[in-house]
Design a protein around this motif. Structure first.
Motif, PDB file in Angstrom:
ATOM      1  N   THR A   1      23.340  -8.101   7.639  1.00  0.00           N
ATOM      2  CA  THR A   1      23.320  -7.961   8.846  1.00  0.00           C
ATOM      3  C   THR A   1      24.016  -6.876   9.344  1.00  0.00           C
TER       4      THR A   1
ATOM      5  N   THR B   1      21.146 -12.113   4.363  1.00  0.00           N
ATOM      6  CA  THR B   1      21.678 -12.314   5.200  1.00  0.00           C
ATOM      7  C   THR B   1      22.940 -13.597   4.848  1.00  0.00           C
TER       8      THR B   1
ATOM      9  N   ASP C   1      27.011  -8.474   2.792  1.00  0.00           N
ATOM     10  CA  ASP C   1      28.250  -9.214   3.005  1.00  0.00           C
ATOM     11  C   ASP C   1      29.431  -9.726   2.777  1.00  0.00           C
TER      12      ASP C   1
END
Length: 722
Positions: A192, A294, A392
Motif C-alpha cells: 500500500t 496489500t 506492510d
C-alpha cells in the motif's frame, strides 16, 4: 424498349478443355446482350462478321458469335490498403487484379505482381512480402506493413509481364502504435502506498492531452494514470498501490486497457494513435514479476518444539510465532512471557519465512507453572520491525492465551528447585534423602534398599521428564542397568534400561545429550576408549549413539555439563598426563568438535564438579588443589574459559567436595562438603561467584554413610532434584 436476345451459342476453334469461361456484357443501341465466352490469353482467329444471324425470320433458332479472348492490359487495386498502425500489417489484405482493357479480370493470369511505396509522407519503409503471384488474375498481399507514421501514403503495383503498366492505390494513413509496455520497477513485492511507474512505448513520438489511464489487474480500481512523456515515444503512467489491491504478477487487464479517459494521444500529424496493446502476459511489464500485496500479515499461532516438562536456570526454550505469510524482521523483537517481569523470548531466526523463532533463556528467579505469553499484545517490536515483502507492517496481535498458544506444551519454568542430598548405607544398602529447603535440612526420607555388594549407584538424573531426579543403578556382576523412578521423594518403582559388561563398559556420566528434557546415560569402554550414550526417553532406552574414542589410559571423563548454553550436555575431559582440559561439544546427540579450556597439573588439581556458579546458564568448572585445599572455579562463557575465581580453602585431608547443587534457590550453584573424619555435612553458599558463607546440614558416620550424588555432580539437568 428492352428486347431479349435469342439464345446465344458460343463457338471457337479452341478445345473447350483448354479454355476458361468468362462472362462479358455487350451493348448494342438500347439493348443489352449478356453472353458467356471462352477466353484465351492470345487472340483467336475468326472469319466473317462478328455476329451472324442464322435461320429464317420465321424461325430464329440461335445466334452464333465468334469472340476474341481477353488480353491483360492493366492493373487495379481491387482491395485498397486501409489505415494502420506503424509496424502493423495492413488490413484487410491488399489485392491487385490483372484486367483487360474492358476492366475484366484476366483469370488465367498467373504473372508476378510487385508492390512498392508510392507517396511516402513519413519516409517509411514498406515491409512484408512485396512480390506475389496472381491467382485467378488476383495477387494478394497479406503481410504488408509500414514502419513510420504518415498521412496520405499510397502503394504502386507493377507486373513484369506488362511493361510500362502500373497502378496506384488510394491514400491511407499510418498512425503511431504501442510497441511495448514495461516498468523500471525492480522485480519484487510492493504494498500500500507504493508508486509504481509503468512505461508505454509508441512507434513514434506522440503528444498527450488530458490524463489517459492504463487499467491494471490488481483490482477493479487499479489504474496507472499518465504522468509524463508527451512529445516523446515513451509515456510514463504511475500506479499508486491502494489498500485491498493485490496481484501475483502486475499486468494490464487486456489489449484495450489503454484508455483515453477524456484525453488524447496523437502522432505528429495529428492522427489519433492506435492504442491496442500487446497481448497480456507477453509484454515487458508481465516479465518484470512485480507483485502487489496489500494483505497485512497476521499471527496465526504460537508454539514451541520444546518437550513438555520442567526447565530450570540456563535452559533455552525456543518459541515459534507463525504468520499468515512470510515476513522480514529487523533488529530484535521480543515476546513477553509469564515467568517473571524480565522473562522475554528474543527473536533469533526465521526472517524471510512465515515462522519466526524466539529463544527464551531461563534466568534465576523466574517461575511459571505453565509457560505462555502474557497477553495478546505480548509480541513487541522492541525498536525493530516485522513486515511482509510488500513492506506492510505485520499485525502483532497474538491468539487469545490458551487458543493456539503455548499452553499445549505444558512447559514448566522452575528455578527454585533445590538439590537434596542422596545417601546410601554401605553396610545395609539402605538408601534415602535429606530434603533441603532454603539451605536447611528439612528431614530424612527413605527410598529403598539394595545389596551394596551387587548394586552401585552410577548417577542421578531425570529419566522421564517429570523434573524429579531418579537414581541410576548398575549391577556389578550382571551389568544390568536401570533406575528407581522418584516422584515427590517417593520411589515409584524400577525401570530397566539394558545391560552392559561391567568389566568393559563404565557409566562415566549422565546428561541430556539431545535437549529433549530427559537425562541420557554416558558410557566409555575401558579397553577401546569408545564413548557414546544410551538415549533415554520416557523411561525407555531408545538406542545408542557414538560420540568418538579417547585413550582410556590418558583421558578421563571429568564431568558432564552444558558449556555453551545450548541446552545440551557436553563431555568434559582431563588428560591425566598433561593436565589438558577441554570438552566435546554435543548437539542433537552428535559430537560437533573439541574446545580447549586450558591446563592444570593433574597431580595437584582435581576437577571437583561442574555447576553454574554465576547464573548465566553455562556450566563452570570447580577445582580443588589436593595439596593446599585451595578451591576455585573456571568461569565458562560461550565455550571459552573466561577466567579463574577463588572461592576459599579447605583441608583436603579432612574435607571432601561431595557435590555441586542448588541449595537455596538463588540460581547459582553451591558446594556441598563432607568431613571425612567427623561426618559433618554442609554447604558453601555461592552468590555472584563469591563464597557467601557456610551452612551446616547435619552429620553422618562417614565410614557407614556415603553421599551418592547430586544432579550437577553427575551432569544431570539443573532442574532435577532428588
Amino acid at each position: 424498349m428492352h428486347q431479349d436476345f435469342p439464345s446465344v451459342k458460343k463457338r471457337s476453334s479452341m478445345r473447350p478443355s483448354a479454355l476458361r469461361t468468362h462472362r462479358s456484357t455487350f451493348r448494342s443501341h438500347a439493348r443489352t446482350l449478356q453472353i458467356e465466352c471462352l477466353e484465351q490469353r492470345t487472340l483467336l482467329s475468326t472469319s466473317g462478321p462478328l455476329i451472324t444471324q442464322q435461320g429464317n425470320t420465321g424461325n430464329q433458332n440461335g445466334l452464333y458469335i465468334d469472340v476474341a479472348a481477353t488480353v491483360a492490359s492493366q492493373l487495379v487495386f481491387s482491395t485498397q490498403p486501409g489505415n494502420a498502425a506503424a509496424g502493423a500489417s495492413l488490413t484487410p489484405a491488399v489485392q491487385v487484379a490483372v484486367e483487360d482493357a474492358n476492366g475484366n479480370v484476366v483469370t488465367s493470369d498467373n504473372s508476378s505482381v510487385t508492390v512498392a511505396l508510392g507517396t511516402n509522407p513519413g519516409n517509411g519503409t514498406l515491409g512484408g512480402t512485396l512480390t506475389m503471384p496472381a491467382v485467378d488474375g488476383v495477387a494478394t498481399f497479406g503481410n504488408l506493413s509500414i514502419d513510420k507514421v504518415g498521412t496520405g501514403y499510397t502503394l504502386t503495383a507493377a507486373d513484369a509481364g506488362l511493361p510500362g503498366v502500373s497502378a496506384t492505390s488510394g491514400g491511407f494513413n499510418v498512425d503511431a502504435a504501442v510497441t511495448g509496455v514495461s516498468s523500471p520497477t525492480a522485480s519484487g513485492t510492493y504494498g500500500t502506498g507504493t508508486a509504481i511507474p509503468i512505461t508505454v512505448t509508441f512507434s513514434e513520438s506522440v503528444t498527450v492531452t488530458g490524463t489517459p489511464q492504463l487499467a491494471l489487474n490488481a483490482g477493479s480500481d487499479a489504474v496507472a494514470t499518465y504522468t509524463s512523456g508527451s512529445g516523446t515515444s515513451t509515456l510514463t503512467f504511475t500506479y499508486t498501490v491502494a489498500a485491498g489491491q493485490n496481484s501475483f504478477n502486475l499486468d494490464y487487464v487486456s489489449t484495450t486497457a489503454l484508455q483515453l479517459n477524456g484525453g488524447q494521444i496523437q502522432d505528429a500529424t495529428g492522427n489519433a494513435a492506435v492504442l491496442t496493446l500487446p497481448a497480456t502476459g507477453t509484454d515487458g511489464l508481465a516479465a518484470k514479476n512485480v507483485v502487489v500485496n496489500t494483505t497485512v500479515p497476521t499471527v496465526t499461532a504460537v508454539s514451541s518444539p520444546q518437550a513438555s516438562g520442567p526447565y530450570g536456570t540456563g535452559r533455552q526454550i525456543p518459541i515459534t510465532v507463525t504468520f499468515s505469510e512470510p515476513v522480514t524482521v529487523m533488529w530484535t523483537p521480543q515476546l513477553v512471557l509469564n515467568a517473571g517481569s524480565d522473562a522475554v523470548a528474543k527473536y533469533t531466526s526465521g526472517s524471510g519465512t512465515s515462522t519466526l523463532t524466539f529463544t527464551y533463556t531461563v534466568a534465576a528467579g523466574q517461575q511459571s507453572s505453565d509457560l505462555n505469553y502474557t497477553s495478546a499484545t505480548a509480541l513487541e517490536l522492541n525498536g525493530g520491525s516485522i513486515r511482509d515483502a510488500a513492506g506492510d507492517a505485520a499485525i502483532l496481535t497474538l491468539p487469545t492465551v490458551g487458543a493456539n498458544s503455548l499452553t499445549a506444551n505444558a512447559i514448566v519454568v522452575d528455578t527454585t528447585v533445590q538439590t537434596n542430598v542422596l545417601w546410601q548405607n554401605q553396610s545395609t544398602g539402605l538408601v534415602g534423602v535429606w530434603t533441603i529447603q532454603n539451605a536447611q535440612n528439612a528431614g530424612w526420607t527413605q527410598l529403598g534398599q539394595v545389596d551394596p555388594t551387587q548394586w552401585k549407584s552410577v548417577g542421578v538424573g531425570d529419566f522421564n521428564g517429570t523434573g524429579a531426579a531418579d537414581v541410576l543403578w548398575q549391577n556389578q556382576a550382571t551389568g544390568l542397568v536401570g533406575a528407581w523412578i522418584i516422584e515427590n521423594n517417593t520411589n515409584t518403582g524400577w525401570v530397566s534400561f539394558g545391560s552392559a559388561g561391567p568389566l568393559s563398559w563404565k557409566v562415566v556420566g549422565v546428561g541430556d545429550f539431545n535437549d529433549d528434557g530427559t537425562t541420557d546415560i554416558l558410557w566409555q569402554n575401558q579397553s577401546t576408549g569408545l564413548v557414546g550414550a544410551w538415549i533415554i526417553k520416557n523411561n525407555t532406552n531408545t538406542g545408542w549413539v557414538s560420540f568418538g574414542s579417547a585413550d582410556p589410559l590418558s583421558w578421563k571423563v571429568a564431568s558432564v555439563g552444558d558449556f555453551n548454553s545450548d541446552g545440551t550436555a557436553d563431555v568434559l575431559w582431563q588428560n591425566q598426563s598433561t593436565g589438558l582440559v577441554g570438552a566435546w561439544i554435543i548437539k542433537n546427540a552428535v559430537n560437533t568438535g573439541w574446545v580447549n579450556f586450558g591446563s592444570a597439573d593433574p597431580l595437584s588439581w582435581k576437577v571437583a564438579g561442574v555447576g553454574d556458579f554465576n547464573g548465566d546458564g553455562t556450566a563452570d568448572i570447580l577445582w580443588q588443589n589436593q595439596s593446599t585445599g585451595l578451591v576455585g572455579v573456571w568461569l565458562i562463557q560461550n565455550s571459552q574459559n573466561a577466567g579463574w575465581t577463588q572461592l576459599g580453602q579447605a583441608d583436603p585431608l579432612s574435607w571432601k567436595v561431595a557435590g555441586v547443587g542448588y541449595f537455596n534457590g538463588t540460581g547459582a550453584a553451591d558446594i556441598l562438603w563432607q568431613n571425612q573424619s567427623t561426618g559433618l555435612v554442609g554447604v558453601w553458599l555461592i552468590q555472584n561467584v563469591q563464597n557467601a558463607g557456610w551452612t551446616q546440614f547435619g552429620q553422618a558416620d562417614p565410614t557407614t554413610w556415603q553421599i551418592l550424588a547430586t544432579p550437577w555432580q553427575q551432569g544431570g539437568s539443573s532442574s532435577a532434584t532428588v
